[in-house]
Every structure is written in structure tokens, then in C-alpha cells.
Enzyme design. Structure first.
Site, PDB file in Angstrom:
ATOM      1  N   ASP A 426       0.759  -0.989  -0.254  1.00  0.00           N
ATOM      2  CA  ASP A 426       0.047   0.041  -0.083  1.00  0.00           C
ATOM      3  C   ASP A 426       0.844   0.852   0.352  1.00  0.00           C
ATOM      4  OD1 ASP A 426      -2.704   1.378   0.994  1.00  0.00           O
ATOM      5  OD2 ASP A 426      -1.751   1.695   2.674  1.00  0.00           O
ATOM      6  N   ARG A 690      -1.749  14.770  -2.225  1.00  0.00           N
ATOM      7  CA  ARG A 690      -2.853  14.058  -2.247  1.00  0.00           C
ATOM      8  C   ARG A 690      -3.847  15.433  -2.422  1.00  0.00           C
ATOM      9  NH1 ARG A 690      -2.903   9.310   1.307  1.00  0.00           N
ATOM     10  NH2 ARG A 690      -5.391   9.771   1.447  1.00  0.00           N
ATOM     11  N   THR A 770      -2.343   1.022  -4.416  1.00  0.00           N
ATOM     12  CA  THR A 770      -2.395   2.551  -4.344  1.00  0.00           C
ATOM     13  C   THR A 770      -4.162   2.863  -4.848  1.00  0.00           C
ATOM     14  OG1 THR A 770      -2.334   5.240  -2.988  1.00  0.00           O
ATOM     15  CG2 THR A 770      -1.677   4.149  -5.438  1.00  0.00           C
ATOM     16  N   VAL A 828       2.435   1.479 -14.811  1.00  0.00           N
ATOM     17  CA  VAL A 828       1.164   2.228 -14.208  1.00  0.00           C
ATOM     18  C   VAL A 828       0.071   1.926 -14.893  1.00  0.00           C
ATOM     19  CG1 VAL A 828       0.841   4.435 -13.616  1.00  0.00           C
ATOM     20  CG2 VAL A 828       3.595   4.027 -14.354  1.00  0.00           C
ATOM     21  N   ILE A 829      -0.684   1.330 -14.130  1.00  0.00           N
ATOM     22  CA  ILE A 829      -2.170   1.119 -14.446  1.00  0.00           C
ATOM     23  C   ILE A 829      -2.973   1.765 -13.113  1.00  0.00           C
ATOM     24  CG2 ILE A 829      -2.118  -0.847 -13.569  1.00  0.00           C
ATOM     25  CD1 ILE A 829      -3.507  -2.115 -14.936  1.00  0.00           C
TER      26      ILE A 829
END
Lengths: 1219, 344
Positions: A426, A690, A770, A828-829
């Protein structure tokens, strides 16, 4: 509860449930409420009335509910022996040995005296039984403690509260609790000393979360200073006991048939603590084992490790070997018998040779039973306990700040730590601190960079500083115009300032933060000492200056604010405020708003008290809170605006969600704001922040009324409540006006890059799963060196791209990349694409693609997706997986992986509760895996191999003897010695070996992560090593038998005298063999080895000195003493031992000299001096790097970077399909 | 946040819990193994030479008297009808057979270690406990040698006792055509523990051992009951008869020998002088049915027991193997040492 990462555990399955239309919902709702009460007490309902109820039917029913006494013990005094036996008999191994013991009671096949043959099974089972009993006793003690706790229960006869033991509380009882008392059972809150009917509880005992949670008295109950139990006669209908901590559905029906919905906000859970509230009174609805706490209490986890699966395979091989040997003996016996004509030594017998051979088969199974290692399973358990002891005692895994070490929750998969191939991590709270810091924000399209909030790079920043926000001067100045300057700002600016004010108001109000003050006890209320509100007229004037479009003439709503509340809340004002939030993002935002003067002072279910710059404390009526939901990815509050009196919805949530909902308004200004905000958001994400968006919506009164009606339905329904509430919330959160966005930084934990680098060097593929957005995820990945600047980043955002990427990657790989870990591609997905790739048809190609990548980053993934990815990789690639996470959203992933690791961090203990190991920082993973994992694996693997070897070697001695006794099942060893040889004389050294052996020191293992690969490839325990060991055992037993045979053949040696040197040398060989295999010999090893040898000799000597008739027919009196006084005994033992061990020593030496494995080279390196060591370390790394380089084509500038426009197209496409 | 007093969970920092115990790391590399092998090898060669030489000094005279071949002296005794047959085996010694000389009888293809044979005895009887003479608890152990056809209990019961070796021998030296009997010493040929602890005669009734056996019958194959095993020496009877004790200690392997007598007395205390000897065999024991062989063995013993060339040779072979290996390893080491250095 906000933040995209905080998706509750249930989100996954929930997403899948079919959405019902509104009509269906109402129908459902009516069904819920229809039907008589008592008659229709359906099985899935529970009815609770006060325990003094007169309703007979319900009284009966209530009696059937579980009482509050808990019993977690497995056994009672009487049931222990039968139950424990029964449980133990479920083990296959035990059954096998009981079968053997029983076989020995059959006279025709028995080999030993029946009593002796039951020794091993009795021994093993009694050890297990003692262990079980001890564990059970501990549980019994804690049960007693819990059951004997006292609490106040209302007694109707005495008309007062009396003290009762917890065990005596039953459903329907009224329980009164004081502050800091522990709740004895699940209760519906009926009364609280708090005037607002609020009570706070701490759920640390339940899930480890120490922040306070607010609970609410059931609505519509008369709230006064005193609660009169006699007046309460409503009944409660609620769902049957279940283990969902976050759900409680039901309703309370008052005598007047008025129904009030009940939900988890009204429920006090057993084993939580009442805080911040003087007294509370509740009615028990679930007691004892039916409480949610107990229902969640599942015992320790049982997983079977990879090594154990392998081991069971080899036990099967041993069984086959055993059958083969018995078959040979049986056939041999048959032939031997048929060749004889009543010799004088034969017992006259009519048995046909074939039948005798059949009997002999079973006899041989008894004789050779030791071939199946009976004590192995017990030994493995003991060894694992020892390994766990050392893991838990490792100082390097101890966190002095939190005073926690590593916590091993699963007892039997320590060795799996040494075989990890894929690591799923995570991001938030695992790689990062999960200590949120407000970094920058954009309001109304203007970016405020907050330069003073510079990056905290220093490692020793005091933790307090984390919450401090230095306001951006520009923004501060704009906000100050509200309070100081009395002049009217220009219109454009006024709109902006109102935006800003709304923005901060939203940050302050739209959350679930609980305010408390550390300097005073939470529940004590101080006398009122506070300046009164600034006059409302003044405020009105100010807002007029800002020329807000709609300004009501009257502010009457505000005037009936209960002043008591205001006063009470103000008492906390000047003392330092503590914000306790369920998600750290919320706390960070509230802190940020505070820095700008928008201070959250207090919160009650009905109102929020805030200070806005330029005003005194304002009380804002809180109409609704629509809590965060992982499906909506946002939360909202509905308030009545303190100044304008309008009903306003403030929404805060994930940027993509809010941006979608914030429809571009007609005017260009809004559109421009949105565009600019989006640009800023992208920028934030690139910086690894974030992001959250804040929006608002002003509701017309009728609009609000209409919505309210439907919402109330939803709130009171029992079935489908979540769905209805979700739908209701979604109806409200439309047509939002974007206010702004925030960027919160979440610093990386210390040593994360080093750890990840080491893990990757160790050949572990690290994937990051994530919920954050792509840019943030990539940024963090860069920061923690998961991504290197030279890497190719493959963005995969839709199906078409998958094949395209595959093609591209093939091009890259074609040019020489064969080893997957050396590839330079990172995939990267995002979540939406992940949904496609997880479909059956695409799984294969997705995995193929990921295999070519060094790492994969999945962003925007839901908990369900996380676990699906783990399952996919685990099942399809057949690899060992490890998942690490800290939040509730990682639970499913942690449970899915072979090894689940929880980080005890900021987000509660749910991850820890479901994990196998819990650590407090990510960096500890390095030592846990690389050192302890490696050790545990090699130790256990070596021990198991040694066990097999030992048993095969010893049993074969008996087998060879069969060739010289007519395959009659005779043994040349006393049966006691035979049984004890494995059980006692040679069982302790392997355990010590399994717990303490250390092939390479911890420091070296950390310095050279390469060494971990030996465990990954199961090098210590390959099928070939198993068979090599068996082969060696055969050789050694041949030597051990035939040297004495040739030395004594033709002489006058007796049966048991012949066995004496064989046993003696077998013991020496077995012990010395262990010495050869040991990588470290400490004084403990030496002591145990010596002890084992001495124990054997002491036993046999004592036996042969004292046993005259104790062991018919093999009384060993005088045998050992006579044999050992003969020099020949020592000559035979010496020769046998040397010859038996010769090949192994030679093999080891040649291997170590000619082609040393990495482990051996590392061992050799350790012997060097510190200087030489560091030099050779450097050389080693260079060598490895050179190897990598030579095996790999250096990638050219073959960029497969997906460009952004392409990306957005794809998202739009995917989004259309999904939503 | 930092609280000095609050480190209850802190693990102990001891060498044991932190796995830092001082340890010896036995890495088997050529450097250690070469000298080790060399030393072991040389030591073994030394022992081997010693053993071999010792074994060479032991004299053994072995004679098969089964009588399978037609020209062998005991052939006529193999005919089953020929009861109480006696035959004579002659041999000559060219040198002194140094004493003390041990006189063994040997059997081959005889499975005293057969499992059901091995358990076929009753230890409680053999400790002289008369309670077990008539009623035996583990009936099966001795079966079918527990009771005779008239249902009288057999003492000593079981197959081992029943199958006792009953050939007897007399040894004569032939001096100038006359036979001079060589005295054979039958005392102390059994184990001390067997004679003194493990086996006991029942306490005599009215001073008579025979009375103690009242109500029992002899084993089927025995010519005389247990209390009359040795007619010459009343103390050598019952369960304490030396030959019986020797027989009861079962042999480990199907080819074995058992001590019959020692030659320690009189003129022969120093050994058997060179010359011709004649051995009179009272041939009773049937072995031909199972293809067995009977033999007599005269041997003297050394510190390492009887003659045994195998052990000496084995020591020599293993010792040389060790030496050879250490040489091979030296070569290998010399070759790979350099590449080793490259790494280290």
C-alpha cells in the site's frame, strides 16, 4: 473519514450489489415496517424489550438470547480429554501412529510389546495436550476476569441500579456506565449525561483505534437531566447478531407506534470504553457471544506454509518408501519360508508362506514405522515458536517511539518470509508516514504556493511541528480584508473573498473531527468565561460590504442557538485544541483552516462551533452529515449557513469525482476556475501531493424539503439502508460549485527507498497498489526509488493500450532482456484499466506484460481490486506473495496474500488484526524478510531435511538386518532404545539446529540482499536435495550396518550385543552429521549435542545394569557394559563413523572449494577483517552489477511513454463504460 | 511523544535474544579438511596395521563335521535311523596352538534370530520362579512348546530351550598311537551376568533340585530333564547349566559359533602342542534338513577378540582413502585457490 485510501473493507462487495430503483426501495421499506410485531417475529429479527416487560411471548424469546457470560475456552474439566483427543485425532499423522499402535495389539503381526509401541503416540499427544491445556487455562483465567467485572444494572424491584457481575447481564437490561468504564455488552444508547445526547467511546480494545468516536442517543427519546427507567417501555427490533462492526440496523417502536430508526451511531459496542461523558444508560441488545466484539473474535490464523506443503509431499514419499521396504521384506519372508523344511528353530506352524508374508508386511510396518517422522510435526511447531521468539525479541525491529516491536500473529508461516517473490505494498501509511501536512491550496482558481511550508527534509523534525501550517501571505491578506478593512473591496475581489471564506468554512465544517483539549479531562465542563459574540448586525454589515447576491433580511434562525452549548464549547477555546480525526487528511485540513483563523471549536450532532476571521465564534446548525463512502469517494455536510441562512451543502472528496460533479456553470468565471484548478491539481499530483477538492451547493428550501423526505425514509429502513443512504447522498451531491482544492503532503517514512532498493536487489518484485491518483503514485514511486529516472514508464489506461504495450515491450525485451528483474520498465496502471485486465481473457496478457516489468504501480484501485491483483499473481504465476498495508482498505489484500503484514500506524488496527505479522515501520520489512525470513526458511528447511535423513538412516539399519534374520521382523536393538532413539536421544539437537542455526550473519544478509534469492528459489529444500539426503541416509546406514556385520560375522556375538555398536555408531554418525550441516556452533549446540550423546549412553548403560526382567524378552542386562568394555566396540564405531561421513564431508568440501554458492562465499567473507570485508563487499556488488549488465541490453531511447492526451482519451472511454 | 519510562515492550539486549552468541563456524573448505583427512588417514593406517598384525597372530583351527560328503567321518551319522552315533574327526597341528585355547561349536544357516524363535521363552521361569512353571501368563510366547501332548507343562518352555545344541565332544591328543584325553573346562563359558543374576534355579525342595521341578516335564527334544543336564557336576544343572546358558544367548547372525569349552588345565594350560588330535563327536543335532552346517573351531584370542582380518583391512583401506583424498584435495585446492582469491 476522508481520503481516497480509507475505503472500508466492505466497499468491494458493495460495489457489486445491484442498485435498486427508488420504487423498489420504498417497497422494501414498507415491507420492513409491515406486519405485526410479536406474531411476525421472523427468524432474522431480534426483539428487545426492557427486562421487566410483561409481554410473555417476547419474554420467552428474550430468554433464548445468549447471556453475557463469555467462555472462550475450548474445554471444560470433563470434556478436556475426549475433546482434545478428538481434535488431535484429526491430524493425519496421529491417526497413522494410532493405527500402528493398534496393529501392534494384533498378536499375529506384533513386533514389539504392545505397551512399547504406544509410547511414541502417547508421548507426542500428551505434549500437544499439555500445550493445549496450558493455552486453555490462560483463556479461562481471562474469561473469569472478564465475567467477574462489575457494572450497574437497573433492578426493577429495588428501583435502583445495583452492581452486578458482567456474566449476569442479559438482553433487555438497562445498564448505567460512568466515564472510563468498559461497556459490558452491545447496548443501544438511551441516555447520556451530555445535554446533546452524545457520548464518546474509544474503540481501542476492539480495533486499536484510539481516537474518540461519537455515539448518539436514539432520536426522539426524552432527554433531560434524569432518565426514568419506568417510563421507558419502547421495544427495539433489530437484526440478528452479526460480526459487522460498522453496521447496526433496526428501529425502536415507542408505545405510540412511532418508529425511530436505529443505526450504528446508536450502538455502544462491548469492550469499548466510555470517554468524555459522565454517565450513559443503554439497553442491552446483544450479550455475551452475540456481541459484535465476540463475533469478530476469531482465533489465531492458520495458514500452511509453502515449505510445509513440500514437506507433506515428501512425507508421502516416505510412506511409499516404507511400503516398498515392507513389501520387499514380506516377499523375502515368503520365499525364505517356502525354502525351509521344518528346521529345528522354526516354530511349527501351518501358515502358508504367502499368508505369513502378508502378516510380515504389517509386522514390518510396525518395525519400520520410524521412517515416517512422527516427532517431526511436533518439532516443527516447537521450532517455529523458537523462531517467533527471536523475531519478536529483535531489537532492530523495535520502535522506541511507539514502544512496539514486531508482532507475530500467525505462528506457522515464519519460513514463508524467506521465500517471498512478490511484494504488494500500500502507499499511504505504509511507504509514507500518513502524517498529513497541508502544503498548498488553490481557491477560486488562484494557486497559493505556501512557500514557507517548505519540505521537511530533516529527519529529526519534532513531531509537533508536523501539524503547524504557515499561512500563505497572499491568501492571509485576502482573508484579512474580511475582518480589518472596513472599506468595500471591488466586486470581483468580493466574490473571490466569499469564495475563500466558503472554502475555509467547508474545510472547517465538512469533516468528522472531534475536538478535545489535552489540558483538561474530556468530560469536565468548565464555567463560562468568554467574550460574547460580536453583534450580528456587525456581521451583516460586513457581508453587505461583500455584496453577496442573496442576503436574507432576517437571521432569526441563528438567534435560537442554545447558548448553553455555545458557552460550553467556548470553554475549550483558549486552551490548546486537539483534533482527533478518523483520517489524518481531515485533521490536516482543519489545522490548515485554523492557521487562517477559521477555527473549529467544537462539534455536536446538531451544530458546529467555529470562529471565522473577523467574527467571534459562530454556531452553525448541522443538518446532515453524509459520511465518507468509498464508492462515492466524498463526504458532505448540509448546514444552514450562519450568515446567509441558506441551506448549504459542502462537499469534499477526490478531485476526479468532484470535478465531474461540479458542472461548469454558465458563466465563464466558473469554467475558468475549473480549468485553472485542474491545472493546479495536475501540478500538485506531480509533486506527489494528495489532492482533495472542495465544493459547495446552495439548496433552495423546497429542494431541501423534497430531498429530506426521501432521506428520512432511507435513514429508518432496516434492510438496504446503506444502499438507500448512498442513493440519497448521490441525489444531493449534484451541480456543485467548485471552491478550490488542497494539496496535502504525506512524507515518506524513513529508509523506505533503501528498503525498497534492497528488496528489489533481493529479487522481490515490488508492486504498489494505491488508491491515490496516477501522478501522486508515480511521484512517490520516484521518491522511494521504485522508479529510477532511466526507467521506461508504461502507462496503461485502456484495453487497446494493453496489446500495444505488449508489442512495445516485446520490442524492448527482444533486444536481450531475458532476466525479468533486470528489465527497466515500470508499468503504471489505473483502477479502471485494472478492471479490464482482471477479466479472464486479458489476465494472461496482463501478467505477461507485468512479467517484463520491474515493477507495477496500480493507482486508483479499490480494496477489492487490490486483493484481486494479489490473487491473480499468486494463483496464476504460482509465486509467494506478501502484502503490506496499514489501513482497513488493505485488509482484503493482506488476507489474500501468502504472507500479510500490517503496519500499526495512524489508521487504526484493522490491518494489523488481519495480518500475519505486524510491524510499526516499513523499514523493518527489510530485516524481517531479508534476515529473519532467510534464517527461518533455511533453518526449518535444513531441520526438516535432517529429520528425514535421520529417520531413514536409522530405520534402514533395521531393514538391512532383515536380510539376515529371514525377514522375520527381528530387531537387533532393544525395543525401548529403538523407540527412544528418535523420540529422545536425537530429537533435541535438530530443534536447536532449527532455532539457532545461522548460515550467514544478519549484517551480511542486509549488506548482500542477493543472498535472499536462495530462499526464493527454495534452494535449501529442493526435491533433489531431499533425494540426495535419502541417498546419503541409505549409504550411511549401509556402512553403519555392514561394518559391524563383517567385523562380527562368524563370531559368537549375540543378537543385542550386535546391535550395541550399531546403535552407538548410528548415534555418533547422526550427531556428527548435524555438526557438519550446522553453520554455527555455539555453546548451546555443543551442550545439546553432548547431552544427547551422554543421555543415550547413560540410558543404555543404566538399562543394561538394572534391567533383569523388566523388558522381556529382550532384557538387556549386561549387554552394553560387556560390549563397551571390549576395544572392538570402539574400533568398529570409529571406522563406521568416519566412513559414513566421508562422502558428505568430501562433497561439501569440493563444492565449497570449486563452485561455492553465494551463501558459502558470504560465509567466507564474514571471516575477513572489517577492512577486507568492506572491500570484498564492494567487489561483490560490482560483480553482480557487471553480471546484470552483461545479461542485459542497455535500453536505448526507445520511449514508450504514453503521452497525456492519449491518456485522457482513454480515461474518458473507460469512464463511460464503467459509470 | 517520547517517553523514557515507557519501553516495557523493549526486547532484552542480550547476546542470546539478539542471536549474537559467539559461534564457531565450521565451513568445510579444503584448508581445514586436508590436514584433517591426513591426520585421520594416517591414524587409521596405523590402527589398521596394528589390527591386521594382531589378527595374524591368532590361530584358528576349523573343522566341518556335518558329514555331507560321503568320505567325511561323520557321514554315517547323518542317516536319521542311526541313533547315538559317534564319529571321530582327526586333525594335526604343526606348531604349538598357544593357550588358552577356546573350543567352539559353530552352526550356519541357523536362524537363532528368527523373531518368533527369539521370543519363545519365559524369563520368569528362568529366574527360578516356580509360579511360572505351571501357569504361564503370556501363553503365546512359549507356544507350542508350553505343554506336552498330555498337557503337562514343559520347563524350561519355548523353542530356544527345546532346540538346545546337544552334540558333545571329547578331544584326545594322539601320542604314539595312544589317545590322551585333553581336559575341557566347561566352567565360566557363559556370561557372568547370566550365570549370577539373570538365570536362577528354583530353590531346591528338601535339598533336591529335582523336586522343585515336580509336575513339569522336560522339553520334547531333551534326553534328560533340566536338573539332570550334567550328570558329572551337580552344580551345573537346571537353568544354571553353562551350555544351556550359552545356548539361550541367541546368536545375532545365521552363521555363528558358540563357546563350548576352554582348554586351560593340566598339560594343556599353555596350549595344544604340535601333533595329531582326535575329536570324538557324539552326533545328535540334526541340521541337514535346513541345509545347515556344523563345525568345531579351536581358536585363541587377543585383545581384539577372535581372528578378524576384515577390520584391519578396512581400517587400512579407509585410512589410505583419506590420505588419497587429502592429496586430491590439495591438487584441487592449489588449482582453485587462485580463483577463490579473486572473489575474496
Amino acid at each position: 473519514m476522508l481520503g481516497i485510501e480509507n475505503l472500508p473493507k466492505l466497499a468491494g462487495p458493495f460495489l457489486k450489489t445491484e442498485r435498486k430503483g427508488p420504487a423498489a426501495m420504498i417497497q422494501q421499506f414498507e415491507q420492513d415496517h409491515g406486519g405485526g410485531m410479536a406474531k411476525d417475529l421472523a427468524k432474522n429479527r431480534r426483539v428487545v424489550m426492557p427486562s421487566w416487560t410483561e409481554h410473555e411471548e417476547i419474554k420467552e424469546l428474550q430468554k433464548s438470547y445468549s447471556r453475557n457470560k463469555v467462555r472462550t475456552t475450548k474445554y471444560t474439566f470433563l470434556s478436556f480429554i475426549p475433546k482434545n483427543l478428538f481434535e488431535q485425532l484429526h491430524r493425519f499423522a496421529n491417526l497413522y501412529f494410532i493405527f500402528l499402535a493398534a496393529l501392534n495389539f494384533v498378536p499375529i503381526v506384533n513386533a514389539f510389546q504392545p505397551e512399547i509401541s504406544i509410547i511414541p503416540i502417547v508421548f507426542v499427544m500428551s505434549i500437544t495436550a499439555v500445550k493445549d491445556l496450558w493455552e486453555d487455562q490462560r483463556r479461562r483465567k481471562s474469561d473469569q476476569k472478564v465475567n467477574n467485572r462489575l457494572c450497574d444494572v437497573y433492578d426493577r424491584k429495588q428501583k435502583r441500579y445495583v452492581e452486578r457481575r458482567w456474566a449476569e447481564v442479559c438482553v433487555g437490561d438497562l445498564v448505567r456506565l460512568c466515564c472510563n468504564e468498559i461497556i459490558p455488552a452491545d447496548m443501544v444508547l438511551l441516555h447520556s449525561s451530555d445535554p446533546n445526547g452524545v457520548c464518546h467511546i474509544e474503540t481501542a480494545n476492539l480495533d486499536g483505534e484510539t481516537n474518540l468516536k461519537q455515539r448518539q442517543v436514539v432520536r426522539d427519546l426524552p432527554q433531560g437531566s434524569e432518565f426514568v427507567p419506568e417510563n421507558y417501555s419502547s421495544h427495539i427490533e433489530c437484526e440478528n447478531p452479526n460480526n459487522d462492526l460498522r453496521r447496526f440496523r433496526g428501529f425502536m417502536e415507542h408505545p405510540g407506534k412511532v418508529r425511530v430508526g436505529l443505526h450504528s451511531e446508536n450502538l455502544l459496542l462491548r469492550s469499548c470504553t466510555v470517554r468524555n461523558t459522565e454517565t450513559v444508560i443503554g439497553i442491552v441488545v446483544y450479550a455475551g457471544h452475540e456481541t459484535k466484539a465476540m463475533q469478530n473474535n476469531s482465533g489465531p490464523r492458520y495458514k500452511r506454509s509453502k515449505l510445509e506443503r513440500r514437506l507433506n509431499m515428501d512425507v508421502l514419499w516416505c510412506v511409499i518408501l516404507l511400503l516398498l521396504m515392507c513389501l520387499i521384506a514380506a516377499v523375502g519372508h515368503g520365499f525364505w519360508l517356502s525354502g525351509l523344511q521344518n528346521p529345528i528353530y522354526m516354530i511349527p506352524d501351518d501358515t502358508h508362506p504367502a499368508l505369513a508374508a502378508f502378516y510380515m508386511f504389517w509386522t514390518m510396518i510396525i518395525v519400520l514405522q520410524v521412517l515416517i517422522p512422527i516427532s517431526l510435526y511436533v518439532s516443527i511447531e516447537i521450532v517455529k515458536l523458537g523462531q517467533i521468539y527471536f523475531i519478536q525479541n529483535d531489537l532492530d525491529l523495535y520502535n522506541p517511539v511507539l514502544d512496539t516491536g514486531v508482532q507475530c500473529r500467525a505462528l506457522n508461516i515464519t519460513e514463508d518470509l524467506g521465500q517471498i517473490q512478490f511484494l504488494f505494498s500500500d502507499k499511504t501509511g505504509t511507504l509514507t508516514e500518513n502524517r498529513m501536512l497541508f502544503r498548498r491550496c488553490t481557491v477560486a482558481g488562484t494557486e497559493y504556493p505556501h512557500h514557507e511550508n517548505g519540505p521537511f527534509t530533516s529527519k529529526h523534525t519534532p513531531l509537533i511541528l508536523w501539524c503547524a501550517v504557515v499561512p500563505d501571505p497572499q491568501l492571509q491578506a485576502k482573508l484579512n480584508t474580511l475582518s480589518s478593512a472596513m472599506r468595500s473591496p471591488p466586486r470581483q475581489q468580493a466574490a473571490e473573498i466569499s469564495h475563500i471564506l466558503d472554502f475555509f468554512l467547508a474545510l472547517t465544517v465538512c469533516n468528522t473531527v472531534v475536538v478535545s483539549s489535552p489540558t483538561q479531562p474530556r468530560h469536565v465542563q468548565m464555567p463560562v468565561v468568554r467574550t460574547p459574540l460580536r453583534s450580528l448586525e456587525e456581521m451583516k454589515a460586513m457581508f453587505q460590504k461583500l455584496s453577496l447576491p442573496r442576503f436574507p433580511s432576517s437571521l432569526s434562525q441563528n438567534t435560537d442557538t442554545p447558548t448553553s452549548l455555545t458557552k460550553k464549547l467556548f470553554t475549550r477555546g483558549r486552551s490548546k485544541l486537539l483534533y482527533e480525526a478518523e483520517s489524518p487528511d481531515e485533521a490536516a485540513l482543519v489545522q490548515a483552516a485554523k492557521a487562517y483563523g477559521c477555527t473549529l471549536l467544537g462539534r455536536s450532532p446538531e451544530q458546529v462551533l467555529v470562529v471565522v476571521p473577523g467574527t467571534g465564534p459562530l454556531s452553525i446548525p448541522l443538518l446532515h452529515v453524509l459520511p465518507f463512502h468509498s464508492a462515492r469517494k466524498r463526504m458532505s455536510v448540509v448546514v444552514r449557513h450562519p450568515l446567509t441562512g441558506e441551506v448549504v451543502v459542502y462537499t469534499k472528496g477526490a478531485d476526479n469525482v468532484i470535478m465531474e460533479l461540479a458542472e461548469a456553470a454558465e458563466d465563464g468565471f466558473s469554467r475558468e476556475v475549473m480549468e485553472r484548478t485542474q491545472r493546479n491539481l495536475d501540478q500538485y499530483a506531480r509533486e506527489g501531493l494528495r489532492t482533495l477538492c472542495v465544493a459547495k451547493k446552495v439548496l433552495e428550501e423546497q429542494e431541501y424539503e423534497a430531498w429530506l423526505k426521501r432521506h428520512e425514509y432511507a435513514e429508518t429502513s432496516i434492510e438496504n439502508r446503506e444502499e438507500l443512504l448512498l442513493e440519497s447522498a448521490e441525489r444531493l451531491e449534484t451541480n456543485l460549485t467548485l471552491l478550490g482544492a488542497t494539496g496535502i503532503v504525506d512524507r515518506l517514512q524513513e529508509e523506505v527507498p533503501e528498503t525498497i532498493e534492497a528488496l528489489q536487489e533481493a529479487g522481490i518484485k515490488v508492486w504498489v497498489l494505491t488508491g491515490d491518483k496516477q501522478e501522486t503514485a508515480i511521484n512517490i514511486a520516484f521518491a522511494c526509488k521504485l522508479l529510477r529516472p532511466t526507467d521506461h514508464i508504461l502507462m496503461e489506461t485502456c484495453e487497446a493500450r494493453l496489446h500495444e504495450l505488449q508489442h512495445e515491450i516485446r520490442q524492448v525485451t527482444k533486444e536481450g532482456v531475458s532476466e525479468d528483474d533486470s528489465s527497466d520498465c515500470v508499468l503504471v496502471i489505473d483502477g479502471r484499466t485494472l478492471d479490464y485486465t482482471l477479466q479472464k481473457e486479458l489476465q494472461g496478457s496482463f501478467l505477461e506484460l507485468t512479467c517484463c516489468c520491474r515493477s507495477v504501480i496500480c493507482c486508483r484501485s479499490t480494496p477489492l481490486q487490490k486483493s484481486q491483483v494479489v490473487r491473480l499473481v499468486r494463483d496464476k504465476l504460482k509465486v509467494m506473495t506478501l502484502a503490506i498495508g496499514d489501513g482497513a482498505n488493505d485488509v482484503s489484500m493482506i488476507q489474500m496474500a501468502d504472507v500479510g503484514i500490517g503496519i500499526s500506524g495512524q489508521e487504526g488496527m484493522q490491518a494489523v488484526m488481519s495480518s500475519d505479522f505486524a510491524i510499526s515501520r516499513f523499514k523493518f520489512l527489510r530485516k524481517l524478510i531479508l534476515v529473519h525470513g532467510h534464517w527461518c526458511y533455511t533453518r526449518l528447511a535444513n531441520m526438516i531435511l535432517y529429520f528425514f535423513y535421520k529417520n531413514v538412516m536409522y530405520v534402514n539399519l533395521l531393514f538391512w538386518y532383515q536380510f539376515f534374520c529371514g525377514f522375520s521382523g527381528s530387531t537387533m536393538t532393544n525395543s525401548w532404545v529403538l523407540i527412544f532413539f528418535n523420540l529422545l536421544f536425537t530429537s533435541v539437537p535438530p530443534i536447536i539446529y532449527g532455532v539457532l542455526d545461522k548460515d550467514v550473519s544478519g549484517e551480511t544478509l542486509l549488506d548482500l540482499p542477493d543472498l535472499y534469492k536462495s530462499g526464493q528459489n527454495s534452494q535449501a529444500y529442493l526435491p533433489s536435495t531431499f533425494w540426495m539426503n535419502i541417498l546419503d541416509a541409505f549409504y550411511q546406514s549401509l556402512v553403519c550396518f555392514f561394518i559391524p556385520y563383517f567385523a562380527y560375522t562368524g563370531s559368537d556375538i549375540g543378537v543385542f550385543s550386535f546391535g550395541s555398536p550399531i546403535n552407538g555408531s548410528a548415534l555418533l554418525i547422526i550427531l556428527l552429521h548435524q555438526l557438519i550441516e550446522s553453520r554455527t556452533v555455539t555453546w548451546i549446540h555443543t551442550a545439546i549435542l553432548l547431552f544427547s550423546a551422554l543421555f543415550y549412553y547413560a540410558f543404555v548403560l543404566l538399562f543394561s545394569l538394572t534391567c533383569v526382567t523388566c523388558n522381556s524378552p529382550t532384557n538387556p542386562l549386561g549387554i552394553e557394559t560387556k560390549m563397551m568394555s571390549d576395544p572392538l566396540y570402539y574400533l568398529v564405531c570409529g571406522l563406521t563413523t568416519v566412513l559414513a561421513l566421508l562422502p558428505r564431508i568430501l562433497c561439501r568440501t569440493f563444492c565449497n572449494t570449486i563452485c561455492p554458492s553465494d551463501l558459502v562465499r558470504a560465509q567466507k567473507m564474514e571471516r575477513l577483517s572489517a577492512q577486507d570485508y568492506s572491500m570484498s563487499l564492494r567487489q561483490w556488488k560490482e560483480n553482480k552489477a557487471a553480471q546484470r549488465l552483461s545479461s542485459r541490453h542497455v535500453p536505448q531511447n526507445l520511449s514508450v511513454n504514453a503521452d497525456m492526451p492519449h491518456l485522457t482519451d482513454c480515461i474518458a472511454e473507460a469512464g463511460a463504460v464503467l459509470s | 511523544m517520547k517517553n523514557e519510562g515507557k519501553s516495557a515492550q523493549r526486547p532484552d539486549n542480550t547476546a542470546f535474544t539478539q542471536q549474537r552468541l559467539p559461534a564457531w563456524q565450521p565451513i568445510l573448505s579444503a584448508g581445514i579438511v586436508i590436514p584433517g583427512f591426513l591426520i585421520i588417514g594416517l591414524a587409521f593406517i596405523g590402527i589398521g596395521i596394528g589390527l591386521f598384525l594382531t589378527s595374524q597372530t591368532i590361530q584358528v583351527q576349523e573343522m566341518d563335521y556335518t558329514g555331507v560328503e560321503k568320505d567325511s567321518p561323520c557321514f554315517r551319522c547323518t542317516i536319521p535311523s542311526n541313533l547315538n552315533c559317534t564319529c571321530e574327526v582327526t586333525f594335526s597341528l604343526s606348531t604349538l596352538f598357544t593357550g588358552p585355547v577356546f573350543f567352539y561349536y559353530g552352526l550356519s544357516n541357523y536362524y537363532q534370530n528368527f523373531r518368533r524363535y527369539g521370543v519363545s521363552k519365559d524369563y520368569n521361569q528362568l529366574t527360578g520362579d516356580t509360579r511360572y512353571f505351571k501357569s504361564r501368563s503370556p501363553e503365546e510366547d512359549c507356544s507350542p512348546y508350553s505343554y506336552d501332548s498330555n498337557n503337562n507343562p514343559i520347563v524350561p518352555c519355548g523353542a530356544i530351550a527345546n532346540s538346545i545344541f546337544n552334540d558333545t565332544f571329547e578331544l584326545y591328543q594322539i601320542i604314539n598311537g595312544t589317545k590322551k584325553q585333553v581336559p575341557l573346562d566347561g566352567r565360566g563359558i557363559s556370561w557372568w551376568t547370566d550365570y549370577n543374576i539373570k538365570y536362577r534355579n528354583p530353590s531346591p525342595v528338601n535339598g533336591s533340585l529335582a523336586k522343585a521341578f515336580d509336575g513339569t516335564v522336560k522339553p520334547i527334544n531333551w534326553p534328560r530333564p533340566a536338573y539332570e543336564l550334567d550328570l558329572t557336576d551337580p552344580n551345573n544343572n537346571g537353568f544354571l547349566n553353562q551350555d544351556f546358558l550359552v545356548w539361550m544367548r541367541r546368536a545375532a547372525l545365521p552363521q555363528f559359533r558358540k563357546l563350548y569349552r576352554r582348554i586351560t588345565d593340566g598339560d594343556y594350560a599353555a596350549g595344544l602342542p604340535a601333533g595329531n588330535y582326535s575329536l570324538t563327536v557324539h552326533y545328535n543335532y540334526p541340521v541337514l534338513s535346513f541345509d545347515g552346517r556344523k563345525k568345531v573351531v579351536f581358536s585363541n584370542v587377543s585383545w581384539m577378540g577372535g581372528k578378524n582380518n576384515f577390520l584391519g583391512l578396512a581400517y587400512l583401506v579407509v585410512g589410505s582413502l583419506c590420505v588419497v583424498m587429502s592429496v586430491v584435495m590439495l591438487v584441487v585446492y592449489a588449482k582453485f585457490k587462485f580463483s577463490d582469491d579473486d572473489d575474496a
